[in-house]
Write an enzyme that holds these catalytic residues in place. Structure first.
Site, mmCIF file in Angstrom:
data_model
loop_
_atom_site.group_PDB
_atom_site.id
_atom_site.type_symbol
_atom_site.label_atom_id
_atom_site.label_comp_id
_atom_site.label_asym_id
_atom_site.label_seq_id
_atom_site.Cartn_x
_atom_site.Cartn_y
_atom_site.Cartn_z
ATOM 1 N N HIS A 67 -3.837 -3.291 51.069
ATOM 2 C CA HIS A 67 -2.478 -3.316 51.609
ATOM 3 C C HIS A 67 -2.592 -3.428 53.130
ATOM 4 C CE1 HIS A 67 1.934 -2.278 50.727
ATOM 5 N NE2 HIS A 67 1.875 -2.616 52.005
ATOM 6 N N ASN A 96 -1.805 -6.924 48.302
ATOM 7 C CA ASN A 96 -0.375 -6.892 48.602
ATOM 8 C C ASN A 96 -0.021 -7.989 49.614
ATOM 9 O OD1 ASN A 96 2.331 -5.359 48.657
ATOM 10 N ND2 ASN A 96 1.820 -5.480 50.834
ATOM 11 N N GLU A 97 0.842 -8.916 49.201
ATOM 12 C CA GLU A 97 1.469 -9.900 50.097
ATOM 13 C C GLU A 97 0.509 -10.713 50.965
ATOM 14 O OE1 GLU A 97 4.526 -8.204 52.508
ATOM 15 O OE2 GLU A 97 5.687 -7.477 50.817
ATOM 16 N N GLU A 127 8.452 -4.073 45.545
ATOM 17 C CA GLU A 127 9.065 -3.574 46.787
ATOM 18 C C GLU A 127 10.419 -4.210 46.955
ATOM 19 O OE1 GLU A 127 6.957 -3.824 50.600
ATOM 20 O OE2 GLU A 127 5.090 -3.331 49.568
ATOM 21 N N ASN A 136 7.642 -8.650 45.714
ATOM 22 C CA ASN A 136 8.293 -7.905 46.792
ATOM 23 C C ASN A 136 9.405 -8.773 47.337
ATOM 24 O OD1 ASN A 136 6.344 -5.982 46.395
ATOM 25 N ND2 ASN A 136 5.381 -6.176 48.407
ATOM 26 N N LYS A 154 12.475 2.526 62.064
ATOM 27 C CA LYS A 154 12.937 1.671 60.966
ATOM 28 C C LYS A 154 12.566 2.405 59.679
ATOM 29 C CE LYS A 154 12.928 -3.118 59.342
ATOM 30 N NZ LYS A 154 12.210 -4.408 59.278
ATOM 31 N N TYR A 160 12.948 3.561 55.651
ATOM 32 C CA TYR A 160 13.251 2.996 54.336
ATOM 33 C C TYR A 160 13.327 4.047 53.236
ATOM 34 C CZ TYR A 160 12.067 -1.900 55.678
ATOM 35 O OH TYR A 160 12.033 -3.161 56.223
ATOM 36 N N GLN A 190 0.263 3.328 56.223
ATOM 37 C CA GLN A 190 1.624 3.659 56.650
ATOM 38 C C GLN A 190 2.017 5.096 56.323
ATOM 39 O OE1 GLN A 190 2.979 -0.107 54.605
ATOM 40 N NE2 GLN A 190 4.523 0.011 56.204
ATOM 41 N N SER A 210 6.418 1.773 59.983
ATOM 42 C CA SER A 210 6.663 0.345 59.800
ATOM 43 C C SER A 210 5.713 -0.397 60.748
ATOM 44 C CB SER A 210 8.130 0.028 60.112
ATOM 45 O OG SER A 210 8.323 -1.355 60.130
#
Ligand code: BGP
Length: 468
Positions: A116, A160-161, A375, A297, A435, A437, A18, A428
């Site tokens: 990630h 991650n996630e 996050e 997160n 979008k 952040y 990203q 994103s």
């Protein structure tokens, strides 16, 4: 006024694909996003992104100036091992040497994630996390990174996630391979990711490195929209699928009978069964005894109603408010709660859900050692007006969530840090570049950085260790 603990980390987060760009530099191999976002119909790609590959000295200097003492970065697997499984690429390692050293030189502690969302393309084509071979390839990559950077990096995140990965890949279908409503595949892949995590933790401990290792889960609280039994069941089932299944795996080291009842029912809806191979549960147990922390997160919570109909999902990837649909056959349907505001991307803003989740983990999994909120942040269409950005709604959002963390700390939960998503504006995954952040606005034409109002506010918060 309430204060955060003295050692609390005030940081911000990034992720390789990203942020870095430079996809063809330094001997990097492709990850699956490179292929996917180069389809003719794609609205954007990560070829340049925030050019972090070249701009990182600027971003780290700004981090330091704006009071941050932590940064999440991720190491792109395909920069270090271009095809995921073969030769190690020295140029890739050298880039992360420079990046990590720059973090340390600026007094910004790097918290490093190994996966990630960016599996190397050849391994993705071999089935990604559905293929058990991915586990061993990933462990090897982790060992290469521990060996090279373990002297300087003291906080490591395996994955991650997992839930976002499999939900994107097999349920919502907005991540490659774009399969929809296949809950069984999602569950099986999560099981494999949790074995991979356990093996990575074990490898780190075997190497006798003196830092911490953990995993990051996205943990969104699930509430029934009414007190009816059916709505309560919908919230419970979505919670088991998205939260409890993996919390059991990484913190208990086994799946409880209640968790398995739900998981087996969901698998059976697709005539599937969870495949657990010999030795898997021993690995989960071994991993769970050695985790140093859990990363949480948190962006939103969901309100659930019973849902008898077919599955139907519409992903709001443009910020056209009110367009989201999320209903899964046999599970439930996310509905709007009139008392809870939402972002333009329909994400409910509900800080209480963060307190509830932190307290829940603390009580249900008392061996968690420490949590970091790794996050949290607000996607917003920041407008540049007269050379500055007033992102007051983002400041309000962050303030509410920092207070939610203080509420949890008051209830004896150990929370050691907060990482805002994101440090600067980044790509994103499914929404592109509108979008935003970041604390630092990125002009994606010139790659110039401009601190937003929230960056100045965050500096005050970090300095005083108080929500102002
Ligand atoms: C998390 C991811 C991040 C980031 C964030 C915001 O799930 O870990 O990589 O993208 O969500 O999500 P989005 O960009 O979809 O708004």
């Amino acid at each position: 006024m309430r204060q955060f603990p003295e050692e609390f980390i005030f940081g911000a987060a990034t992720a390789a694909y990203q942020a870095e760009g430079a996809v063809n530099e330094g001997g990097r191999g492709p990850c699956y996003w490179d292929e996917f976002l180069h389809r003719p119909e794609s609205r954007f790609n990560g070829d340049v992104a925030s050019d972090f590959y070249h701009q990182y000295p600027v971003d780290l200097k700004l981090s330091n100036e704006y009071g941050l003492n932590g940064i999440r970065i991720s190491i792109a697997w395909s920069r270090v091992i271009p095809d995921g499984a073969g030769e190690v690429n020295e140029e890739g390692l050298a880039f992360y040497d420079r990046l990590i050293d720059e973090c340390l030189a600026n007094g910004v502690e790097p918290v490093v994630t190994l996966h990630h969302f960016d599996t190397p393309l050849p391994l993705f084509h071999q089935g990604d996390w559905l293929n058990r071979d991915n586990i061993d390839h990933f462990v090897r990559f982790a060992e290469v990174c521990f060996e090279r950077f373990g002297d300087r990096v003291k906080k490591w995140v395996s994955i991650n996630e997992p839930w976002s990965v499999v939900a994107g890949q097999y349920i919502i279908g907005h991540f490659p391979p774009n399969i929809r409503y296949d809950v069984a595949k999602a569950i099986q892949a999560m099981h494999h990711m949790m074995i991979a995590h356990a093996k990575v933790v074990d490898a780190y401990k075997r190497m006798e490195l003196d830092g911490e290792v953990g995993i990051i889960h996205i943990l969104e609280s699930k509430y029934p929209i009414t007190e009816s039994e059916e709505d309560r069941e919908a919230a419970y089932v979505e919670d088991v699928l998205a939260n409890q299944f993996m919390l059991d795996a990484c913190l208990k080291g086994s799946y409880t009978a209640e968790t398995l009842t739900v998981i087996e029912r969901l698998m059976s809806l697709q005539q599937a069964t969870l495949v657990v191979e010999e030795g898997d549960m021993e690995w989960l147990a071994r991993g769970s005894a050695q985790n140093d922390f859990l990363g949480v997160n948190y962006y939103a919570s969901h309100f659930l109603a019973a849902h008898d109909g077919e599955s139907g999902i519409h992903h709001n990837g443009t910020g056209e408010k009110g367009t989201s649909v999320f209903g899964l056959k046999g599970i439930g349907k996310r509905v709007s709660n009139p008392e809870v505001p939402t972002t333009d991307w329909d994400w409910p803003i509900y800080p209480t859900g963060l307190t509830d989740m932190l307290v829940r983990v603390h009580r249900q999994y008392p061996n968690y050692k420490a949590m970091y909120v790794t996050e949290n942040g607000m996607g917003y269409k920041d407008d540049l007006v007269d050379g500055s950005i007033d992102d007051t709604p983002r400041i309000d959002y962050i303030a509410q969530h920092l207070n939610a963390i203080l509420d949890a700390i008051e209830q004896s939960v150990t929370v050691r840090g907060y990482f805002l998503w994101s440090l600067m504006d980044v790509l994103s995954w499914t929404n592109g570049f509108n979008k935003r952040y970041g604390l630092f606005y990125v002009d994606f034409e010139t790659q110039e950085r401009l601190p937003k109002k929230s960056a100045r506010w965050m500096r005050e918060v970090a300095n005083r260790r108080q929500v102002i």
